[in-house]
Design a protein around this motif. Structure first.
Motif, PDB file in Angstrom:
ATOM      1  N   GLU A  20      24.244 -32.321  41.499  1.00 49.01           N
ATOM      2  CA  GLU A  20      24.856 -30.983  41.463  1.00 49.01           C
ATOM      3  C   GLU A  20      23.792 -29.882  41.438  1.00 49.01           C
ATOM      4  O   GLU A  20      24.102 -28.714  41.274  1.00 49.01           O
ATOM      5  N   GLN A  21      22.525 -30.246  41.641  1.00 49.72           N
ATOM      6  CA  GLN A  21      21.427 -29.269  41.544  1.00 49.72           C
ATOM      7  C   GLN A  21      21.569 -28.118  42.545  1.00 49.72           C
ATOM      8  O   GLN A  21      21.219 -26.977  42.254  1.00 49.72           O
ATOM      9  N   PHE A  22      22.086 -28.416  43.741  1.00 49.78           N
ATOM     10  CA  PHE A  22      22.275 -27.379  44.763  1.00 49.78           C
ATOM     11  C   PHE A  22      23.233 -26.296  44.254  1.00 49.78           C
ATOM     12  O   PHE A  22      23.053 -25.111  44.527  1.00 49.78           O
ATOM     13  N   PHE A  23      24.246 -26.732  43.525  1.00 49.18           N
ATOM     14  CA  PHE A  23      25.242 -25.781  43.014  1.00 49.18           C
ATOM     15  C   PHE A  23      24.674 -25.014  41.823  1.00 49.18           C
ATOM     16  O   PHE A  23      25.047 -23.869  41.582  1.00 49.18           O
ATOM     17  N   ASN A  24      23.785 -25.643  41.078  1.00 48.20           N
ATOM     18  CA  ASN A  24      23.108 -24.915  40.005  1.00 48.20           C
ATOM     19  C   ASN A  24      22.296 -23.763  40.596  1.00 48.20           C
ATOM     20  O   ASN A  24      22.322 -22.644  40.080  1.00 48.20           O
TER      21      ASN A  24
END
Ligand SMILES: *[C@@H]1O[C@H](CO)[C@@H](O)[C@H](O)[C@H]1NC(C)=O
Ligand SMILES: *[C@@H]1O[C@H](CO)[C@@H](O)[C@H](O)[C@H]1NC(C)=O
Length: 510
Positions: free
Chosen positions: A397-401
């Motif tokens: 989920e790093q991209f959304f962070n």
């Protein structure tokens, strides 16, 4: 107090990014409340945890039997750290097979406590099956997310809806989430690989479709986050699950406990001495977290960017993709010619192998900006010290962070996406300079990051005398209150009578 102490059972998925927030929460609960913690995991992880627990901790470590060979995994692979990337989903599937063993283990705990039932079970986001176990045994259950609200909401919604499938077919490059429009446009390049190729029939989709919906059986979700800057995702879950969510973060492991939990790398003293010799707010910290590395060409470009920017930096290096991550780092092969010597002699840059004392570095007055994969633990650590970020998401989920930090919070500039994208050193250097200079944008980001630090400090404030409690502290109170009052409602009638009848206990904290 003759009464036995209340017991909290915790079981994270077998990956550092999951174990760390669980451990941090366990140590916090132990410190602030008179509860006994039973921390469950597989034998090899328990062994590692045993040496990483502070000596004054009474957290009880409990092994759940697990043999990786029996699940089509290489022998002795019980943690995402050591499982080859394409087998991670098999570790997930193997963890779900622990359901009956876990149920047995909880029943044993109850028996050993003369029928006294644990206050609650706190389970992992990947252990949706656990809510059903808790229901069968008659216990209160909550999910603990080490991920932030926004990041997890995008992750949850995309896995359940797979909205990108059709967009890809139609040749589009972005999409909206059908049940989470507030997230706004998501680009295909913002999807981690497993998600990007998911079509509903792949192992990841099958796993998530089976277990993510099970969260509705749970009593609610605990988030290691701060509501004030991460509320959109929390609102999504309240609406989606009709359950309470408790934002109790940031809960972070101290450097001391982290060092015990890892190995090798640079000592805090060494990094501190190096940072002490640098001017205030002049150093860029570069690290991609404990599980990631970048491609050889990306590594080469990043090194050139660092040199071109002319800024001081500490860079945690690991062998690039395609090489054994545990092998020795070959600077003369993977970095520009003479790079390491030039950086050492000019004292511009410090290369650190594998691991660095991140909190120590981020809290140092010489540190200015963090170039990070934006795993949620790293984000929280950075913002706790008012350090703005350069975002380079790698997975999950790093991209959304990064999206949240760029678009909603305003404390981040994105430099690259993923492990395969093309990176140009001139562009990265320009972004480094932008954020570290006295440009309007740079100043604005640093000001915002300081604002967020204040939000965090306020959320975690627990002033007994003044009577002030921050939002996160209050949320923790509310969670334990819910656990204390709702557990009896979770019992089925025949569990409420008979020999295992729970005594109604005072909830001391309220
Ligand atoms: C794990 O399972 C394999 C295959 O069934 C067996 O050979 C091995 O001895 C087991 N290991 C342990 C520690 O029980
Ligand atoms: C427990 O409750 C059930 C349902 O109310 C009842 O049928 C049963 O007789 C009770 N058992 C005992 C031991 O009280």
């Amino acid at each position: 107090m003759a009464e036995k102490r209340e017991n909290v059972v915790m079981f994270p998925f077998m990956a550092q990014g999951h174990i760390i927030p669980f451990l941090a929460l366990a140590l916090l609960i132990e410190k602030t409340r008179n509860y006994k913690i039973t921390f469950v995991n597989t034998p090899l992880n328990i062994k590692k945890l045993r040496s990483s627990l502070p000596s004054d901790s009474c957290v009880q470590l409990l092994e759940i039997p697990f043999n990786s060979s029996e699940h089509g995994l290489p022998p002795n692979t019980e943690n995402c750290d050591v499982v080859p990337y394409h087998l991670v989903v098999r570790l997930l599937e193997a963890s779900a097979s622990l359901r009956p063993v876990f149920k047995q283990l909880v029943e044993d705990i109850i028996r050993q406590q003369d029928g006294q039932r644990p206050l609650c079970i706190i389970g992992d986001i990947f252990f949706g099956w656990m809510a059903g176990v808790a229901e069968e045994v008659g216990l209160f259950h909550a999910v603990l997310s080490g991920a932030g609200g926004f990041g997890l909401a995008c992750y949850y919604s995309i896995w359940l809806n797979l909205p990108h499938k059709q967009v890809k077919k139609d040749g589009g490059d972005h999409f909206l989430l059908p049940d989470f429009q507030e997230a706004s446009k998501i680009e295909l390049t913002q999807l981690p690989l497993t998600m990007s190729v998911a079509d509903g029939r792949d192992s990841w989709s099958i796993f998530h479709h089976k277990y993510l919906p099970e969260w509705t059986k749970s009593g609610g979700i605990l988030f290691n986050t701060v509501e004030e800057f991460d509320d959109i995702g929390l609102v999504y879950f309240k609406r989606k699950l009709s359950k309470p969510v408790w934002a109790v973060g940031p809960i972070l492991l101290s450097t001391e406990n982290r060092i015990r939990a890892s190995m090798g790398g640079a000592t805090p003293e060494y990094c501190k001495a190096w940072l002490d010799s640098k001017p205030e707010k002049s150093v860029l910290f570069v690290s991609f977290g404990s599980m990631n590395t970048i491609s050889p060409s990306q590594m080469m470009e990043l090194a050139k960017a660092l040199e071109l920017s002319g800024r001081h930096f500490i860079w945690v290096v690991r062998p690039p993709i395609g090489f054994d991550i545990n092998s020795e780092f070959k600077a003369n092969e993977w970095l520009p010619e003479g790079f390491e010597e030039r950086m050492r002699e000019s004292e511009k840059g410090l290369l650190v192998n594998k691991w660095a004392p991140q909190q120590e570095i981020l809290s140092h007055k010489s540190t200015s900006v963090f170039l990070s994969h934006c795993g949620w633990n790293s984000v929280l650590e950075s913002l706790s010290h008012g350090v703005p970020l350069l975002g380079w998401a790698m997975a999950a989920e790093q991209f959304f962070n990064v999206k949240l930090l760029v678009e909603q919070v305003g404390v981040c500039v994105e430099v690259a996406r993923g492990k395969t994208c093309e990176v140009k050193h001139e562009e990265v250097a320009a972004k480094i300079k932008l954020l570290m200079s006295d440009s309007e944008k740079g100043k604005e980001m640093r000001r915002k990051a300081c604002e967020v630090r204040e939000m965090i400090e306020s959320a975690m404030k627990d002033d007994d005398e003044g009577g002030f409690k921050g939002f996160s502290v209050k949320a923790m109170d509310e969670f334990f209150h819910a656990a204390g009052t709702m557990r009896f409602q979770t019992h089925t009638p025949n569990q409420l009578n008979g020999t295992n009848q729970p005594r109604v206990q005072r909830v001391d904290d309220f």
